[in-house]
Enzyme design. Structure first.
Site, PDB file in Angstrom:
ATOM      1  N   LYS A 193      -3.242  61.120  -3.303  1.00 24.76           N
ATOM      2  CA  LYS A 193      -1.866  60.625  -3.421  1.00 24.76           C
ATOM      3  C   LYS A 193      -1.822  59.456  -4.271  1.00 24.76           C
ATOM      4  CE  LYS A 193       2.200  61.336  -1.987  1.00 24.76           C
ATOM      5  NZ  LYS A 193       2.958  62.548  -2.543  1.00 24.76           N
ATOM      6  N   SER A 394       5.856  66.616  -2.006  1.00 25.81           N
ATOM      7  CA  SER A 394       5.871  65.706  -1.398  1.00 25.81           C
ATOM      8  C   SER A 394       7.161  65.907  -0.123  1.00 25.81           C
ATOM      9  CB  SER A 394       5.882  64.434  -2.021  1.00 25.81           C
ATOM     10  OG  SER A 394       4.493  63.944  -2.613  1.00 25.81           O
TER      11      SER A 394
END
Length: 631
Positions: A193, A394
């Site tokens: 991430k 996401s």
């Protein structure tokens, strides 16, 4: 007393003058809108003109009427990819259309998936025996890819074509934050991430580099394959392998260099191009506009061919742009707006629901709100099929988890199953100026989170625990949707981004296919069988003025109108890239300083033209003042 009367008369005069100006602006814009509206059914035998003055998008943004009336610039257009595709399918079989014209003089770009799909329809036009001609002052990457599907590609003598390829540098802020002693509290779950890395590092982590190399390598491979298939004579390697040598070989004449590389066919200005179209489409001596050839524009062409509303109804909800809390959009995916739209249409008798996703993600709470609304359709035994466009990463993947069948395309970017949050505090910055804090607390959470005095260890731990909890929910949803164990899903999650073909191999998506394939599958799952069906796109209601102004902005602005961002030569292309980079950096700073909850957002995802996040104030001084806590 006389002075007061004079002042009063002056104020009344100013008020009346302003009222008159606003009325003139309003009725002038309204008149222009009405005059610009296409006459349904009025089709010229000749060319289908696709004047792409703006961006190709999944969903057009809504126009702010006041901002448009007050603006001194013509608005850049937005063209829905599915509208262009439908127009080209119709043109391929309509005898009235002799040639298709791509006027890309002010083309601002589009996502790779959209470009590829439109390219396929252009190929269909050519297979029907009709030429496709493209013109631009200068072609950038997406313009080169789209024009590659034309039978004749023209470029202005002062322009050229330039292919940079996906990728580039990211900006990292850690040293800047350290200099001003700003404390960026970062909480994340997911090794890959990378959205938070610019705030905690001065360079790219090995994990992020691995992910970027994978995703950009796949995009570049898909781009090269599409251009090579459409235009076998194009020599991309000659242009991109050693660009300086390529530039010198043509003496710095990028139009000649593009022709030598097989990217363009003919060099000529707009007048020469128009004369060539007149040879193919027939001359227009009516004087109706400045073009010398007979043609029909995109809006008029679509108005003359309304979509058939026969048979079973397949609902389509579009989740496009950044996912945000509230009622934002279209152009942004406001969680409340889209959830309400789904709930308002749940009793419309849809045989199935297609969720069209083209989003890099955003607010986890907004994504969950939309996911629950989609699940309510499944609870009614309404099949749900997901169609991924350029991006479904996401939060874009979060809202895809209810899909019984998930479609993506090779150039789709998906996955990025990870969560983060960023909160800044300024206790060290203020300490440099002698500002301290003290007080009385009844619990460890009293007055927390305190961005001026600092966070307590309890708050730090709770924020990280909240992010980890959201990540576990995300992984659990994905695992349940893909019929996988959470532990196995965790190994391919970790915020890692995947190109569509790889996502299919690891089980994040089911099939490769476009929106039409998803609609066909939805009709099958809905039990339509061999019966007829049609798509019903769920859209929010617009007031009359907004609808008028929206139709005006989405059509082609008048010739000569100023539209920022258009590329005309290499220097203007460099300037355009500079503005895009500055906007992205400003967006990253704004995201760090704004009030947001847990985010499921993809940094690796390329910015799709027309879908950039708007920044209210990008002044460097203003941003710096805000950064150090003085704004």
């Amino acid at each position: 007393m006389k002075f007061a009367q004079r002042v009063w008369k002056l104020l009344v005069g100013v008020k009346d003058a302003l009222a008159l100006v606003f009325l003139l602006l309003f009725f002038g814009a309204l008149y222009a809108v009405l005059m610009a509206r296409p006459a349904a059914g009025k089709i010229e035998d000749g060319a289908l003109l696709l004047k792409l003055d703006g961006s190709i998008v999944e969903e057009k943004s809504r126009v702010d009427p006041l901002a448009m009336l007050m603006s001194s610039e013509a608005p850049a257009g937005q063209y829905q990819a599915r509208d262009i595709e439908r127009a080209l399918r119709l043109a391929a079989t309509d005898a009235r259309i002799k040639v298709v014209v791509l006027d890309m003089s002010r083309f601002l770009g589009g996502g790779m998936v959209h470009i590829e799909e439109i390219g396929k329809e252009l190929d269909g036009v050519r297979k029907a025996g009709k030429p496709v001609l493209a013109f631009a002052n200068a072609y950038a990457d997406d313009g080169v890819q789209l024009a590659a599907h034309a039978s004749e590609v023209w470029v202005d003598p002062m322009g050229g074509a330039f292919v940079a390829g996906p990728g580039g540098n990211q900006v990292y802020f850690k040293a800047l934050l350290d200099r001003f002693k700003v404390n960026a509290h970062v909480y994340r779950a997911g090794t890959y991430k990378s959205y938070v890395e610019p705030y905690i590092r001065n360079d790219m982590s090995p994990a992020a580099r691995e992910a970027y190399q994978d995703i950009y390598g796949a995009l570049w491979g898909s781009y090269r394959a599409d251009v090579a298939k459409a235009r076998p004579r194009a020599q991309l390697d000659r242009m991109t392998g050693d660009p300086l040598a390529w530039a010198k070989a043509s003496g710095g004449d990028f139009a000649e260099g593009a022709k030598a590389a097989g990217i363009v066919d003919r060099i000529g200005d707009k007048s020469e191009f128009d004369a060539r179209i007149a040879e193919l489409a027939g001359k227009d001596d009516s004087g109706a506009d400045d073009l010398p050839y007979r043609h029909t524009g995109l809006a008029a062409w679509l108005a003359a061919h309304p979509e058939k509303k026969e048979g079973a109804r397949i609902g389509v909800v579009t989740i496009a742009g950044e996912i945000v809390d509230g009622d934002a959009g279209p152009g942004k995916a406001g969680g409340d707006r889209i959830a309400q739209l789904l709930d308002d249409n749940i009793d419309e008798g849809f045989k199935a629901l297609v969720v069209r996703v083209d989003s890099p993600g955003g607010s986890a709470m907004a994504a969950e709100r939309m996911r629950r609304a989609i699940e309510r359709y499944k609870a009614r035994k309404i099949p749900v099929v997901v169609s991924m466009g350029n991006l479904a990463a996401s939060g874009g993947y979060w809202v895809s988890t209810p899909g019984q069948t998930v479609y993506a395309e090779p150039a789709t970017i998906t996955g990025s199953i990870g969560v983060f949050a960023v909160v800044t505090s300024f206790e060290k910055t203020l300490g440099e100026y002698g500002v301290t804090s003290d007080g009385v607390k009844t619990t460890p959470l009293s007055g927390q989170p305190d961005i001026l005095g600092g966070f307590t260890p309890e708050v730090e731990g709770m924020l990280q625990a909240s992010v980890e909890s959201t990540y576990r929910k995300f992984v659990g949803l994905a695992a349940k949707a893909r019929k996988s164990a959470p532990e196995k899903m965790d190994t391919i999650a970790q915020g890692r981004v995947w190109p569509g073909a790889e996502a299919q191999k690891i089980g994040l998506v089911d099939k490769m296919g476009d929106l039409n394939a998803a609609l066909t599958e939805a009709a099958r799952l809905g039990g339509v069988g061999n019966g007829t069906w049609h798509a019903v796109y769920l859209e929010s209601e617009e007031d009359a003025l907004t609808k008028f102004l929206g139709s005006f902005s989405s059509s082609a602005p008048e010739e000569g109108a100023r539209i920022d961002g258009g590329a005309y030569d290499f220097a203007s292309l460099v300037s355009r890239r500079r503005e895009e980079q500055a906007a992205r950096v400003a967006g990253q700073l704004t995201a760090m300083l704004s009030s947001r909850g847990a985010q499921a957002y993809c940094l690796e995802c390329p910015v799709v033209p027309g879908a950039e996040r708007k920044v209210e104030n990008t002044s460097a001084l203003r941003m710096l003042a805000k950064l150090v806590g003085f704004d």
